[in-house]
Design a protein around this motif. Structure first.
Motif, mmCIF file in Angstrom:
data_model
loop_
_atom_site.group_PDB
_atom_site.id
_atom_site.type_symbol
_atom_site.label_atom_id
_atom_site.label_comp_id
_atom_site.label_asym_id
_atom_site.label_seq_id
_atom_site.Cartn_x
_atom_site.Cartn_y
_atom_site.Cartn_z
ATOM 1 N N VAL A 103 0.808 -1.226 0.000
ATOM 2 C CA VAL A 103 0.000 0.000 0.000
ATOM 3 C C VAL A 103 0.838 1.272 0.000
ATOM 4 O O VAL A 103 0.430 2.285 -0.569
ATOM 5 N N SER A 104 2.017 1.252 0.592
ATOM 6 C CA SER A 104 2.787 2.494 0.729
ATOM 7 C C SER A 104 3.109 3.155 -0.604
ATOM 8 O O SER A 104 3.015 4.392 -0.704
ATOM 9 N N PRO A 105 3.474 2.441 -1.673
ATOM 10 C CA PRO A 105 3.718 3.142 -2.937
ATOM 11 C C PRO A 105 2.448 3.830 -3.475
ATOM 12 O O PRO A 105 2.518 4.932 -4.018
ATOM 13 N N VAL A 107 0.013 5.056 -1.635
ATOM 14 C CA VAL A 107 -0.232 6.220 -0.793
ATOM 15 C C VAL A 107 0.731 7.347 -1.169
ATOM 16 O O VAL A 107 0.333 8.518 -1.280
ATOM 17 N N LEU A 108 1.982 7.018 -1.393
ATOM 18 C CA LEU A 108 2.993 8.036 -1.704
ATOM 19 C C LEU A 108 2.766 8.695 -3.061
ATOM 20 O O LEU A 108 3.148 9.847 -3.273
ATOM 21 N N THR A 109 2.180 7.965 -4.004
ATOM 22 C CA THR A 109 1.977 8.540 -5.332
ATOM 23 C C THR A 109 0.594 9.148 -5.539
ATOM 24 O O THR A 109 0.335 9.707 -6.580
ATOM 25 N N SER A 110 -0.267 9.057 -4.549
ATOM 26 C CA SER A 110 -1.610 9.621 -4.708
ATOM 27 C C SER A 110 -1.704 11.039 -4.210
ATOM 28 O O SER A 110 -0.892 11.579 -3.587
#
Length: 110
Positions: A103-105, A107-110
């Motif tokens: 999930v972290s990628p 979240v970071l790109t949204s």
């Protein structure tokens, strides 16, 4: 180390984890992996809450806000309890770590 403090901390942590997992499950009903696995892991945590509570009462420890003091000792029953819960705890940890990586990628790109 006081046995009553350890048992209270385990009890509190497992309760909190079960609540958070159920909350996460209910907010991710369309993501079936998260929804169903979080529910399974929450059930394990609820089971982990009951066993330390039983062990605590066997040792005269009250898991309410004002616990009695218990003697820390080598206790086969407590060792057995940790051996029963440990594999599920590791599975919970691995699943949470995997979900963070997935999930972290996003979240970071949204």
């Amino acid at each position: 180390m006081k046995l009553d403090m350890v048992l209270k901390e385990v009890h509190h942590g497992e309760n909190a984890l079960a609540v958070r997992l159920m909350r996460r499950s209910s907010t991710h009903t369309t993501d079936h992996e998260v929804h169903h696995v979080a529910r399974d892991l929450a059930a394990w945590s609820r089971h982990h809450v009951r066993e330390p509570a039983d062990a605590a009462s066997d040792h005269g420890v009250d898991l309410s806000p004002e616990p009695k003091t218990a003697q820390a000792a080598r206790d086969q029953e407590l060792l057995d309890l940790t051996e029963r819960c440990h594999p599920q705890t590791l599975r919970q940890q691995r699943w949470a770590n995997t979900m963070i990586k997935v999930v972290s990628p996003q979240v970071l790109t949204s």
